[in-house]
Write a protein that holds these residues in place. Structure first.
Motif, PDB file in Angstrom:
ATOM      1  N   HIS A 153       1.100  -1.129   0.088  1.00  0.00           N
ATOM      2  CA  HIS A 153      -0.101  -0.142  -0.083  1.00  0.00           C
ATOM      3  C   HIS A 153       0.811   1.106  -0.106  1.00  0.00           C
ATOM      4  O   HIS A 153       2.209   1.165   0.288  1.00  0.00           O
ATOM      5  CB  HIS A 153      -1.086  -0.013   1.160  1.00  0.00           C
ATOM      6  CG  HIS A 153      -0.437   0.039   2.559  1.00  0.00           C
ATOM      7  ND1 HIS A 153       0.587  -1.011   3.009  1.00  0.00           N
ATOM      8  CD2 HIS A 153      -0.611   1.021   3.445  1.00  0.00           C
ATOM      9  CE1 HIS A 153       0.971  -0.364   4.274  1.00  0.00           C
ATOM     10  NE2 HIS A 153       0.652   0.868   4.540  1.00  0.00           N
ATOM     11  N   HIS A 203       1.457   3.976   1.758  1.00  0.00           N
ATOM     12  CA  HIS A 203       2.052   4.935   2.997  1.00  0.00           C
ATOM     13  C   HIS A 203       3.511   5.166   2.900  1.00  0.00           C
ATOM     14  O   HIS A 203       4.267   4.251   2.569  1.00  0.00           O
ATOM     15  CB  HIS A 203       1.473   3.961   4.187  1.00  0.00           C
ATOM     16  CG  HIS A 203       0.088   4.509   4.757  1.00  0.00           C
ATOM     17  ND1 HIS A 203      -0.487   3.690   5.588  1.00  0.00           N
ATOM     18  CD2 HIS A 203      -0.476   5.691   4.467  1.00  0.00           C
ATOM     19  CE1 HIS A 203      -1.722   4.080   5.659  1.00  0.00           C
ATOM     20  NE2 HIS A 203      -1.838   5.163   5.181  1.00  0.00           N
ATOM     21  N   ASP A 246       5.939   4.956   4.761  1.00  0.00           N
ATOM     22  CA  ASP A 246       6.921   4.072   5.072  1.00  0.00           C
ATOM     23  C   ASP A 246       7.140   2.800   4.349  1.00  0.00           C
ATOM     24  O   ASP A 246       7.745   1.739   4.744  1.00  0.00           O
ATOM     25  CB  ASP A 246       6.740   3.530   6.743  1.00  0.00           C
ATOM     26  CG  ASP A 246       5.195   3.094   7.128  1.00  0.00           C
ATOM     27  OD1 ASP A 246       4.359   3.841   6.285  1.00  0.00           O
ATOM     28  OD2 ASP A 246       5.007   2.186   7.603  1.00  0.00           O
TER      29      ASP A 246
HETATM   30 ZN   LIG Z   1       0.349   1.600   6.550  1.00  0.00          ZN
END
Ligand SMILES: [Zn+2]
Length: 301
Positions: free
Chosen positions: A83, A85, A87
């Protein structure tokens, strides 16, 4: 009685080293520890010689350099993203430049407005996969073949990647051993998250490798405990509303007695996700749109 989630925080690794963790699986942990990333992002390498990389991680040059150093005599053929994000996906750009490998993911980040920061590390608005992957799609390389499992909830574009023959699931941030997942609207969606947990209960995976923290060796009881935890939280929120406690701050005060100050915002986001779900199910109502600052009340008990 409070649900007991069997969280696991024992985690041995060395920053900057690509280390074997299971046959055919290696991992290197980025030095980006935080209350949301645990010790940091775990980047997985699958195969030998011609390999896939799952979640190259944050935009940290030392992390990408250490990963490439660990793969000096091998070739990266696929870059898989659970996904978007910050990080997880940003290092895909430099890894792609260095290796020429194609990126695979569900799609670009979809949550909120560009620039809006959620309770977590925020969205990576720059990532666009070379190859769009949907639920049930196969992604195959030399000696391995992944099945993509779409698991929206933490984000709308979250994928887990399974190796069905080995009964292994790379679970991203959907299911982690060390913590529950942050569900932060608008892209985070509690109803979708619970459906995605139930989806995993219908599978035969025997071990999960999440992006943060240690493997989950008994995934089914772990997933069931997460579902029970959210149902318990929902019941607590309904009790608050029945007692006239109707705004998110007051609900957090009542339900998260021991929350660390740095996680209070995330707790509010999770409560908000529950409230949006309950409004959608017609169980509660908000005064005006169901925002973070709205007041909420029960419609029926
Ligand atoms: Zn995440």
């Amino acid at each position: 009685m409070a649900v007991d989630i069997p969280l696991r925080r024992e985690f041995s690794f060395e920053y900057g080293r690509l280390e074997p963790v299971a046959p055919g699986i290696r991992r290197i942990v980025a030095r980006n520890p935080s209350p949301f990333t645990f010790r940091g992002t775990g980047t997985y390498v699958i195969g030998r010689g011609e390999v896939a990389v799952i979640d190259p991680g944050p935009d940290l040059a030392e992390h990408v350099e250490a990963l490439l150093a660990g793969l000096s005599s091998e070739r990266v053929t696929h870059i898989l993203i659970t996904h978007t994000h910050r990080d997880h996906s940003p290092a895909a750009a430099s890894l792609k430049v260095a290796t020429g490998a194609a990126t695979y993911g569900y799609g670009p980040h979809a949550g909120g407005r560009r620039g809006e920061q959620g309770a977590e590390e925020g969205g990576d608005w720059d990532f666009v996969p070379d190859v769009t992957v949907r639920d049930g799609d196969s992604v195959a390389g030399k000696g391995w073949c992944f099945e993509a499992v779409h698991t929206p909830g933490h984000t709308s574009n979250h994928l887990c990647f399974a190796l069905p023959d080995d009964r292994i699931l790379f679970s991203g941030d959907h299911v982690m051993g060390w913590s529950t997942s942050v569900i932060s609207p608008p892209d985070g969606d509690m109803a979708a998250y619970l459906a995605s947990l139930n989806k995993l209960l219908g599978r035969r995976d025997a071990i999960y490798w999440p992006t943060h923290g240690p493997a989950i060796t008994e995934p089914q009881p772990h997933v069931r405990a997460f579902i029970a935890h959210r149902r318990e939280r929902e019941a607590g929120i309904l009790d608050c509303l029945a007692a006239g406690v109707g705004d998110i701050d007051a609900i957090v005060d009542r339900l998260y007695v021991k929350v660390q100050p740095g996680l209070r915002r995330a707790a509010g986001r999770s409560v908000h996700a529950h409230l949006i779900d309950l409004v959608g199910r017609g169980i509660i109502a908000s005064e005006g749109p169901p925002t973070l600052d709205a007041r909420y009340r029960r419609l029926r008990s």
